[in-house]
Design a protein around this motif. Structure first.
Motif, PDB file in Angstrom:
ATOM      1  N   ALA A   1       0.818  -1.217   0.000  1.00 21.83           N
ATOM      2  CA  ALA A   1       0.000   0.000   0.000  1.00 21.83           C
ATOM      3  C   ALA A   1       0.850   1.264   0.000  1.00 21.83           C
ATOM      4  N   ALA A   2       2.016   1.186   0.654  1.00 24.08           N
ATOM      5  CA  ALA A   2       2.871   2.369   0.775  1.00 24.08           C
ATOM      6  C   ALA A   2       3.900   2.473  -0.340  1.00 24.08           C
ATOM      7  N   GLY A   3       4.051   1.406  -1.125  1.00 28.12           N
ATOM      8  CA  GLY A   3       5.038   1.424  -2.195  1.00 28.12           C
ATOM      9  C   GLY A   3       6.454   1.238  -1.701  1.00 28.12           C
ATOM     10  N   VAL A   4       6.619   0.482  -0.593  1.00 28.11           N
ATOM     11  CA  VAL A   4       7.957   0.200  -0.060  1.00 28.11           C
ATOM     12  C   VAL A   4       8.090  -1.307   0.120  1.00 28.11           C
ATOM     13  N   SER A   5       9.294  -1.763   0.417  1.00 27.73           N
ATOM     14  CA  SER A   5       9.524  -3.189   0.598  1.00 27.73           C
ATOM     15  C   SER A   5       8.891  -3.689   1.891  1.00 27.73           C
ATOM     16  N   ARG A   6       8.744  -4.999   1.978  1.00 31.75           N
ATOM     17  CA  ARG A   6       8.172  -5.609   3.175  1.00 31.75           C
ATOM     18  C   ARG A   6       9.031  -5.313   4.407  1.00 31.75           C
ATOM     19  N   SER A   7      10.368  -5.418   4.244  1.00 30.97           N
ATOM     20  CA  SER A   7      11.253  -5.178   5.379  1.00 30.97           C
ATOM     21  C   SER A   7      11.202  -3.722   5.837  1.00 30.97           C
ATOM     22  N   THR A   8      11.061  -2.802   4.886  1.00 25.80           N
ATOM     23  CA  THR A   8      10.945  -1.383   5.242  1.00 25.80           C
ATOM     24  C   THR A   8       9.647  -1.132   5.997  1.00 25.80           C
ATOM     25  N   ALA A   9       8.557  -1.695   5.479  1.00 26.75           N
ATOM     26  CA  ALA A   9       7.259  -1.527   6.141  1.00 26.75           C
ATOM     27  C   ALA A   9       7.303  -2.097   7.556  1.00 26.75           C
ATOM     28  N   ARG A  10       7.975  -3.263   7.716  1.00 23.66           N
ATOM     29  CA  ARG A  10       8.063  -3.875   9.038  1.00 23.66           C
ATOM     30  C   ARG A  10       8.841  -2.966   9.997  1.00 23.66           C
ATOM     31  N   ARG A  11       9.903  -2.318   9.521  1.00 23.07           N
ATOM     32  CA  ARG A  11      10.685  -1.425  10.376  1.00 23.07           C
ATOM     33  C   ARG A  11       9.839  -0.257  10.872  1.00 23.07           C
ATOM     34  N   TYR A  12       9.031   0.301   9.989  1.00 17.94           N
ATOM     35  CA  TYR A  12       8.185   1.432  10.380  1.00 17.94           C
ATOM     36  C   TYR A  12       7.054   0.979  11.294  1.00 17.94           C
ATOM     37  N   LEU A  13       6.494  -0.191  11.031  1.00 18.73           N
ATOM     38  CA  LEU A  13       5.429  -0.703  11.897  1.00 18.73           C
ATOM     39  C   LEU A  13       5.962  -1.006  13.297  1.00 18.73           C
ATOM     40  N   GLU A  14       7.171  -1.540  13.371  1.00 16.86           N
ATOM     41  CA  GLU A  14       7.762  -1.807  14.678  1.00 16.86           C
ATOM     42  C   GLU A  14       8.050  -0.503  15.424  1.00 16.86           C
ATOM     43  N   TYR A  15       8.407   0.536  14.671  1.00 12.59           N
ATOM     44  CA  TYR A  15       8.602   1.834  15.323  1.00 12.59           C
ATOM     45  C   TYR A  15       7.271   2.326  15.895  1.00 12.59           C
ATOM     46  N   LEU A  16       6.181   2.147  15.164  1.00 11.89           N
ATOM     47  CA  LEU A  16       4.865   2.562  15.661  1.00 11.89           C
ATOM     48  C   LEU A  16       4.478   1.754  16.895  1.00 11.89           C
TER      49      LEU A  16
END
Length: 233
Positions: free
Chosen positions: A193-208
């Motif tokens: 949905a964000a147009g980024v890789s799975r690992s990048t999305a996971r890093r941001y979700l973990e930050y949240l």
């Protein structure tokens, strides 16, 4: 069901009380139960109340309560109620006594909404985190006490985010998580949905998760390893 925290305002100036009410009502998750003008009225209200408030906004300069007299009475008789002082009193002896007495925050008049909002947001995050866990680690405890982790200071960028976390991408991932279903969203779908890789999305979700804005849980499918999903708080 979304939790609503109840607030009582103790302020003898009706104009200031109205400003405080409007501020409270602008912060998601809070509701004003009553506006009270005197110490006698406050104690009577609390002694008769079927539902005690979660928070009291308290002025130091109450006509029938010299100094911190009402503050100490509230700490003694109603220890479960958090107190935020909203006052023009700024003498160090008053500030030190209030801190020793366990005041949640000390706001000096005139208070702008941004500062007010930070206090209430911090209160909400603390309550949500404590309600979601049986134990906390040191980093989580630091956030409860100080509003942020102490260990991350050297890796904080100029805009207040850890290195590797871009604000625009973070806002996009946060928006996606906020509009996800009640079952949450996984890193793969968030990345798509964000147009980024799975690992990048996971890093941001973990930050949240670390910021107390989403919570993570394992979702077990019929086959394969359990998948980590992220649910808005």
């Amino acid at each position: 069901m979304i939790k609503t925290w109840q607030v009582v305002i103790v302020e003898d100036d009706f104009r200031v009380a109205e400003i405080n009410r409007r501020f409270v009502e602008q912060v998601s998750g809070f509701n004003v139960l009553a506006e009270l003008r005197t110490a006698a009225e406050t104690l009577h209200y609390l002694q008769q109340a079927e539902q005690l408030p979660d928070l009291i906004l308290l002025d130091v300069y109450i006509p029938d309560s010299p100094g911190l007299e009402l503050f100490w009475r509230l700490r003694k008789d109603f220890p479960s109620i958090a107190i935020i002082l909203v006052t023009a009193a700024k003498e160090t002896v008053t500030v030190e006594a209030a801190l020793q007495g366990g005041v949640f925050d000390f706001l000096i008049k005139p208070v702008d909404f941004d500062r007010f909002n930070k206090t209430f947001t911090r209160y909400r995050k603390q309550k949500v985190l404590l309600a979601s866990k049986k134990e906390v680690n040191q980093e989580e405890l630091d956030r409860l006490l100080f509003g942020s982790g102490l260990r991350a200071d050297k890796s904080i960028t100029a805009d207040g985010l850890p290195k590797g976390i871009d604000r625009l991408t973070l806002e996009r991932i946060e928006e996606i998580s906020e509009h996800s279903s009640a079952e949450g969203i996984n890193a793969f779908d968030a990345g798509e949905a964000a147009g980024v890789s799975r690992s990048t999305a996971r890093r941001y979700l973990e930050y949240l998760v670390s910021a107390g804005k989403v919570k993570a849980q394992l979702q077990y499918g019929e086959v394969g390893r359990p998948e980590r999903t992220y649910i808005k708080i």
